[in-house]
Design a protein around this motif. Structure first.
Motif, PDB file in Angstrom:
ATOM      1  N   GLU A   1      15.309  39.288  33.724  1.00  0.00           N
ATOM      2  CA  GLU A   1      14.720  39.750  32.611  1.00  0.00           C
ATOM      3  C   GLU A   1      13.261  40.022  32.650  1.00  0.00           C
ATOM      4  OE1 GLU A   1      14.089  38.211  27.666  1.00  0.00           O
ATOM      5  OE2 GLU A   1      15.009  36.937  29.488  1.00  0.00           O
ATOM      6  N   LEU A   2      12.611  39.194  33.353  1.00  0.00           N
ATOM      7  CA  LEU A   2      11.032  39.281  33.580  1.00  0.00           C
ATOM      8  C   LEU A   2      10.963  40.415  34.434  1.00  0.00           C
ATOM      9  CD1 LEU A   2       8.213  38.299  33.264  1.00  0.00           C
ATOM     10  CD2 LEU A   2       8.580  36.993  35.297  1.00  0.00           C
ATOM     11  N   ALA A   3      11.594  40.906  35.480  1.00  0.00           N
ATOM     12  CA  ALA A   3      11.368  42.069  36.167  1.00  0.00           C
ATOM     13  C   ALA A   3      11.565  43.497  35.315  1.00  0.00           C
ATOM     14  CB  ALA A   3      12.361  41.945  37.495  1.00  0.00           C
ATOM     15  N   ARG A   4      12.519  43.353  34.560  1.00  0.00           N
ATOM     16  CA  ARG A   4      12.933  44.379  33.629  1.00  0.00           C
ATOM     17  C   ARG A   4      11.518  44.798  32.688  1.00  0.00           C
ATOM     18  NH1 ARG A   4      14.066  44.813  28.799  1.00  0.00           N
ATOM     19  NH2 ARG A   4      14.785  42.689  28.617  1.00  0.00           N
ATOM     20  N   LEU A   5      11.063  43.755  32.167  1.00  0.00           N
ATOM     21  CA  LEU A   5      10.046  43.757  31.343  1.00  0.00           C
ATOM     22  C   LEU A   5       8.759  44.266  32.027  1.00  0.00           C
ATOM     23  CD1 LEU A   5      10.359  40.348  29.073  1.00  0.00           C
ATOM     24  CD2 LEU A   5      10.912  42.837  28.213  1.00  0.00           C
ATOM     25  N   ARG A   6       8.385  43.755  33.166  1.00  0.00           N
ATOM     26  CA  ARG A   6       7.430  44.255  33.892  1.00  0.00           C
ATOM     27  C   ARG A   6       7.333  45.708  34.246  1.00  0.00           C
ATOM     28  NH1 ARG A   6       2.665  43.942  33.674  1.00  0.00           N
ATOM     29  NH2 ARG A   6       2.204  41.608  34.309  1.00  0.00           N
ATOM     30  N   LEU A   7       8.426  46.272  34.767  1.00  0.00           N
ATOM     31  CA  LEU A   7       8.607  47.754  35.046  1.00  0.00           C
ATOM     32  C   LEU A   7       8.481  48.451  33.624  1.00  0.00           C
ATOM     33  CD1 LEU A   7      11.527  47.466  37.488  1.00  0.00           C
ATOM     34  CD2 LEU A   7       9.428  47.747  37.995  1.00  0.00           C
ATOM     35  N   GLU A   8       8.905  47.882  32.558  1.00  0.00           N
ATOM     36  CA  GLU A   8       9.077  48.706  31.321  1.00  0.00           C
ATOM     37  C   GLU A   8       7.381  48.553  30.497  1.00  0.00           C
ATOM     38  OE1 GLU A   8      11.830  47.084  28.812  1.00  0.00           O
ATOM     39  OE2 GLU A   8      13.347  47.958  30.103  1.00  0.00           O
ATOM     40  N   ASN A   9       6.765  47.374  31.067  1.00  0.00           N
ATOM     41  CA  ASN A   9       5.407  47.248  30.626  1.00  0.00           C
ATOM     42  C   ASN A   9       4.414  47.040  31.831  1.00  0.00           C
ATOM     43  OD1 ASN A   9       6.181  46.853  27.404  1.00  0.00           O
ATOM     44  ND2 ASN A   9       7.758  45.607  28.570  1.00  0.00           N
ATOM     45  N   PRO A  10       4.133  47.986  32.383  1.00  0.00           N
ATOM     46  CA  PRO A  10       3.279  47.822  33.809  1.00  0.00           C
ATOM     47  C   PRO A  10       1.786  47.319  33.012  1.00  0.00           C
ATOM     48  CG  PRO A  10       3.417  50.246  33.203  1.00  0.00           C
ATOM     49  CD  PRO A  10       4.378  49.541  32.353  1.00  0.00           C
ATOM     50  N   GLU A  11       1.331  47.470  32.051  1.00  0.00           N
ATOM     51  CA  GLU A  11      -0.097  47.105  31.520  1.00  0.00           C
ATOM     52  C   GLU A  11      -0.137  45.765  30.988  1.00  0.00           C
ATOM     53  OE1 GLU A  11      -1.864  50.367  29.574  1.00  0.00           O
ATOM     54  OE2 GLU A  11      -1.841  51.794  31.212  1.00  0.00           O
TER      55      GLU A  11
END
Length: 302
Positions: free
Chosen positions: A250-260
């Motif tokens: 879940e964290l990996a997906r959120l980081r890819l979707e919200n890089p900033e």
């Protein structure tokens, strides 16, 4: 405001300080008389060359201390036919301070401060606090400098002493002590201006530190985010994110979707929300997985 401008502001104010009593006027005049360029005439008069405001100050002091009225005359014209900016004053010689009543200056604060004021008017300068904290009085002889240094120490001011070419320089570099000396000499308005400039400089420096800190934090956050995205993409290419534990996936997906996004923001996006430290811990686990993948690929090449 540069050094010369601020020095002149201070001296203009000091040259208008009212002196009460013959003794303080005598000692301030004595300092000016000793340190300004002068020569003696055969009639026992002293001819002094200086800037007009200093001439006016000495005129005032001589009248206050002795009741005598010195006379003015313009400095001779230059080659261009113009009268020079400074003037000459003639009058009865002010007694020399070759053997000053050091005991009196040590005991009498008013006379001591008047003597210090005269010394600063004649040979002093001060830097604007917007650049640096430095006040100095350059004296022609070491004994003069030692006397002035001792008088400043009587005022609890830790004045330094250094030789500079043919002069002996008594100086202060502590901003609080410089303000105290200005106050003792009577430059009240200059003290306010000094404090205002110092406060503005301090505020600018504080703001700049905060801006620099924010910039550094943003730079570190951006670099960390790029490393995290690189690790996540490597894991996805080599193993697939679907093989990660649910919390890491879940964290990996959120980081890819919200890089900033910051780690705090990512924690709030999690279900359920987690703390910044928990997000940081999970990113360390992802980084370790990516590091293991790189190490295994390196071994395979070897």
């Amino acid at each position: 405001m540069d050094r010369d401008t601020f020095s002149r502001l201070v001296k203009d104010e000091l040259a208008r300080v009212t002196v009460k009593g013959r003794s303080p006027a005598f000692w301030e005049a004595a300092a000016l008389r000793k340190l300004l360029s002068s020569k003696h005439s055969g009639s026992g008069e002293s001819v002094i060359s200086a800037d007009p405001y200093l001439i006016r100050r000495l005129y005032y002091l001589i009248k206050q201390s002795s009741g005598l009225t010195p006379s003015f005359r313009p400095k001779p014209k230059g080659k261009d036919g113009r009268i020079q900016g400074s003037k000459l004053v003639t009058g009865t010689v002010v007694p020399s301070t070759e053997k000053p009543a050091v005991g009196l200056l040590s005991r009498n604060a008013t006379c001591r401060r008047a003597f210090i004021r005269g010394s600063f008017l004649a040979r002093g300068s001060i830097s604007s606090p917007s650049r640096s904290h430095h006040l100095e009085i350059a004296l022609p002889a070491r004994k003069d400098a030692l006397l002035l240094q001792s008088l400043l120490r009587k005022e609890n001011l830790k004045a330094g002493l250094v030789q500079r070419r043919s002069s002996w320089v008594v100086y202060l570099k502590d901003s609080d002590e410089i303000c105290e000396l200005l106050k003792l000499m009577g430059a009240t308005s200059a003290v306010f201006e000094y404090e205002n400039i110092r406060a503005r400089k301090s505020l600018r420096n504080s703001v700049q530190r905060i801006v620099n800190m924010d910039d550094a934090n943003v730079s570190r956050a951006v670099e960390a985010g790029l490393r995290q995205i690189e690790d996540i993409r490597l894991i996805d290419e080599e193993r697939g994110l679907s093989r990660l534990p649910p919390a890491l996936k879940e964290l990996a997906r959120l980081r890819l979707e919200n890089p900033e996004a910051s780690m705090e923001d990512l924690g709030l996006m999690m279900s359920p929300p987690i703390s910044k430290s928990a997000v940081n811990h999970r990113f360390r686990r992802l980084a370790q997985i990516a590091s293991d993948i790189r190490a295994n690929k390196q071994k395979a090449r070897g």
